[in-house]
Design a protein around this motif. Structure first.
Motif, PDB file in Angstrom:
ATOM      1  N   THR A 105       0.814  -1.397  -0.033  1.00 60.10           N
ATOM      2  CA  THR A 105       0.071  -0.020   0.091  1.00 60.10           C
ATOM      3  C   THR A 105       0.793   1.250  -0.112  1.00 60.10           C
ATOM      4  N   LEU A 106       0.892   1.979  -0.903  1.00 58.89           N
ATOM      5  CA  LEU A 106       1.704   3.058  -1.546  1.00 58.89           C
ATOM      6  C   LEU A 106       1.837   4.135  -0.156  1.00 58.89           C
ATOM      7  N   GLN A 107       0.672   4.467   0.680  1.00 68.28           N
ATOM      8  CA  GLN A 107       0.692   5.443   1.441  1.00 68.28           C
ATOM      9  C   GLN A 107       0.553   4.909   2.865  1.00 68.28           C
ATOM     10  N   TYR A 108       1.231   3.682   3.133  1.00 70.40           N
ATOM     11  CA  TYR A 108       0.905   3.057   4.542  1.00 70.40           C
ATOM     12  C   TYR A 108       1.829   3.583   5.446  1.00 70.40           C
ATOM     13  N   SER A 109       2.951   4.056   4.965  1.00 73.99           N
ATOM     14  CA  SER A 109       4.047   4.480   6.225  1.00 73.99           C
ATOM     15  C   SER A 109       4.952   5.591   5.524  1.00 73.99           C
ATOM     16  N   ALA A 116      -1.906  14.025  -7.582  1.00 77.94           N
ATOM     17  CA  ALA A 116      -3.228  13.723  -8.014  1.00 77.94           C
ATOM     18  C   ALA A 116      -4.034  13.031  -6.877  1.00 77.94           C
ATOM     19  N   HIS A 117      -3.358  13.372  -5.532  1.00 74.64           N
ATOM     20  CA  HIS A 117      -4.061  12.515  -4.223  1.00 74.64           C
ATOM     21  C   HIS A 117      -5.138  13.377  -3.802  1.00 74.64           C
ATOM     22  N   VAL A 118      -5.331  14.437  -4.091  1.00 71.15           N
ATOM     23  CA  VAL A 118      -6.681  15.303  -3.581  1.00 71.15           C
ATOM     24  C   VAL A 118      -6.922  16.307  -4.400  1.00 71.15           C
ATOM     25  N   SER A 168       1.285  12.005 -11.817  1.00 68.20           N
ATOM     26  CA  SER A 168       1.572  11.131 -11.190  1.00 68.20           C
ATOM     27  C   SER A 168       2.747  11.327 -10.105  1.00 68.20           C
ATOM     28  N   ILE A 169       2.954  10.400  -9.219  1.00 67.88           N
ATOM     29  CA  ILE A 169       3.874  10.515  -8.273  1.00 67.88           C
ATOM     30  C   ILE A 169       5.385  10.603  -8.829  1.00 67.88           C
ATOM     31  N   ALA A 170       5.455   9.830 -10.009  1.00 72.07           N
ATOM     32  CA  ALA A 170       6.569   9.619 -10.693  1.00 72.07           C
ATOM     33  C   ALA A 170       7.218  10.892 -11.229  1.00 72.07           C
ATOM     34  N   ASN A 171       6.365  12.068 -11.449  1.00 70.60           N
ATOM     35  CA  ASN A 171       7.115  13.323 -11.723  1.00 70.60           C
ATOM     36  C   ASN A 171       8.033  13.808 -10.796  1.00 70.60           C
ATOM     37  N   PHE A 172       7.931  13.588  -9.452  1.00 70.84           N
ATOM     38  CA  PHE A 172       8.764  13.888  -8.499  1.00 70.84           C
ATOM     39  C   PHE A 172       9.893  12.838  -8.397  1.00 70.84           C
ATOM     40  N   ALA A 173      10.006  11.877  -9.109  1.00 70.88           N
ATOM     41  CA  ALA A 173      11.091  11.137  -9.031  1.00 70.88           C
ATOM     42  C   ALA A 173      11.847  11.322 -10.604  1.00 70.88           C
ATOM     43  N   ALA A 174      11.356  11.875 -11.552  1.00 64.68           N
ATOM     44  CA  ALA A 174      11.931  12.157 -12.922  1.00 64.68           C
ATOM     45  C   ALA A 174      12.793  13.585 -12.492  1.00 64.68           C
ATOM     46  N   LYS A 175      11.992  14.444 -11.950  1.00 60.21           N
ATOM     47  CA  LYS A 175      12.729  15.765 -11.513  1.00 60.21           C
ATOM     48  C   LYS A 175      12.899  15.499  -9.843  1.00 60.21           C
ATOM     49  N   PRO A 176      13.876  14.897  -9.387  1.00 59.99           N
ATOM     50  CA  PRO A 176      14.097  14.357  -8.192  1.00 59.99           C
ATOM     51  C   PRO A 176      13.898  15.402  -6.976  1.00 59.99           C
ATOM     52  N   ILE A 177      12.936  15.328  -6.075  1.00 61.95           N
ATOM     53  CA  ILE A 177      13.135  15.983  -5.058  1.00 61.95           C
ATOM     54  C   ILE A 177      14.223  16.324  -4.107  1.00 61.95           C
ATOM     55  N   ARG A 332       9.732   5.939  -8.912  1.00 61.30           N
ATOM     56  CA  ARG A 332       9.321   6.408 -10.206  1.00 61.30           C
ATOM     57  C   ARG A 332       8.300   5.355 -10.766  1.00 61.30           C
ATOM     58  N   LEU A 333       7.074   5.449 -10.262  1.00 59.40           N
ATOM     59  CA  LEU A 333       6.100   4.361 -10.453  1.00 59.40           C
ATOM     60  C   LEU A 333       4.877   5.280 -11.325  1.00 59.40           C
ATOM     61  N   PRO A 334       4.911   5.027 -12.543  1.00 60.74           N
ATOM     62  CA  PRO A 334       3.813   5.761 -13.375  1.00 60.74           C
ATOM     63  C   PRO A 334       2.407   5.387 -12.927  1.00 60.74           C
ATOM     64  N   GLY A 335       1.590   6.421 -12.709  1.00 61.46           N
ATOM     65  CA  GLY A 335       0.323   6.181 -12.518  1.00 61.46           C
ATOM     66  C   GLY A 335       0.189   6.094 -10.969  1.00 61.46           C
ATOM     67  N   ALA A 336       0.971   6.041 -10.134  1.00 58.50           N
ATOM     68  CA  ALA A 336       0.626   6.060  -8.695  1.00 58.50           C
ATOM     69  C   ALA A 336       0.478   7.688  -8.280  1.00 58.50           C
ATOM     70  N   VAL A 337      -0.481   7.545  -7.333  1.00 59.52           N
ATOM     71  CA  VAL A 337      -0.786   8.930  -6.682  1.00 59.52           C
ATOM     72  C   VAL A 337      -0.092   8.964  -5.196  1.00 59.52           C
TER      73      VAL A 337
END
Length: 347
Positions: A105-109, A116-118, A168-177, A332-337
């Motif tokens: 579950t991607l937002q468990y911990s 895209a979450h809210v 997608s969350i993958a945007n913040f991996a492609a341009k690393p935070i 870097r998981l395309p589609g994940a929120v």
């Protein structure tokens, strides 16, 4: 500002400020200059892991829809692929192999929320009828949530699920935070207590600790919540956690305005949801997660939750420092929120 997806934007939002098709929001402020500011904070070369073990908090007390990870071996020759001697497949091999997989579950911990979450109901096209939209006017039914098909090695699709086509969350991996972060230690000043942190509380702590926050900084807030989670050893006590639920007051307009005016790129916290939850009741229609709506939907400010900050905060206070280099790209998981993250603070 002309945009094919929307004719009007929420008051005070950053929609369009970084371009009509922008999916990064204020992560755009993590420029090379901002990264160099973070690197300049590295004096000792010490690094701190800011992630809880990903099987914490344990159980489903914090959110009944999010369960702990399920780790298991892959299969090989019909058996678990752990401690597998390759000589069973090749008589000349001396290798012993182990291989596993996880249902997560991607937002468990320890996690990041993507933009895209809210989202929110908003009349973006100006026809008088609100529609479901997300940051920068991306439409829920056309741009953000839709079918994402994963292919295995270019062959036939191996599965399909609903996921984020945009934001997608993958945007913040492609341009690393990565950039300069600033610690705000509410636990040190207020102790473990149930408290909706106001703008006045924030100003008090910033002044007391000499904390300076500048545009593009990554704001990191400590409440002590994750300390208690870790001490509970995967057996979370709901009553105890409720009694110490400290978070930013999403109903405090002065606090929301400060987030807007400060120009911070992201907010990361050691608590559940960053904001005080549930939010204070207000009459009429309102956001259930007002800080999430302000940050993710209006401003494009990502939120990090359930980060482990005790060791870093202790070191910073002992050395009279509040700033550090933070490196925290998600998967870097395309589609994940959302995504687990193993943030690293370097001092």
């Amino acid at each position: 500002m002309s945009n094919p997806r929307w004719r009007q934007r929420p008051p005070g939002s950053t929609w369009g400020d970084f371009g009509p098709d922008d999916e990064l929001g204020r992560i755009n402020l993590l420029t090379p200059a901002k990264v160099r500011q973070g690197v300049a904070e590295v004096r000792e070369g010490l690094s701190f892991c800011l992630s809880l073990p990903l099987d914490y908090p344990g159980g489903r007390v914090l959110n009944p829809r999010r369960g702990p990870p399920r780790l298991e071996p892959t299969q090989r020759m019909g058996k678990p692929n752990m401690n597998f001697p390759l000589r069973k497949e090749n008589g000349h091999s001396t290798d012993v192999v182990s291989d596993d997989q996880v249902q997560l579950t991607l937002q468990y911990s320890t996690q990041w929320d993507s933009l895209a979450h809210v989202g929110a109901w908003f009349d973006a096209n100006g026809d008088g009828v609100p529609e479901m939209v997300y940051y920068n006017g991306f439409r829920a039914n056309l741009d953000v949530v839709g079918p994402v098909v994963h292919h295995d090695h270019g062959e036939e699709p191996c599965g399909e699920h609903m996921g984020a086509l945009k934001l997608s969350i993958a945007n913040f991996a492609a341009k690393p935070i990565q950039g300069r972060a600033v610690m705000v230690d509410f636990l040190h000043h207020f102790g473990l207590a149930r408290r909706a942190l106001s703008h006045a509380d924030l100003m008090r702590v910033l002044e007391a600790d000499g904390v300076e926050v500048e545009p593009g900084d990554l704001l990191v807030i400590r409440t002590g919540f994750a300390d208690e989670i870790l001490a509970m050893n995967r057996q979370p006590d709901a009553a105890r956690l409720d009694a110490i639920a400290m978070g930013l007051d999403g109903r405090d307009e002065a606090l929301l305005q400060w987030i807007t005016d400060s120009g911070i790129a992201a907010i990361c916290a050691d608590n559940y949801a960053v904001e005080f939850y549930p939010a204070r009741h207000v009459p009429g229609a309102s956001a259930h997660l007002p800080l999430h709506q302000h940050c993710l939907f209006r401003l494009g400010v990502p939120l990090g939750e359930l980060w482990w900050l005790k060791d870093l905060a202790t070191w910073l206070r002992a050395h009279r420092r509040t700033r550090f280099l933070l490196t925290a790209p998600p998967l870097r998981l395309p589609g994940a929120v959302g995504s687990p993250v193993t943030p690293v603070a370097t001092v």
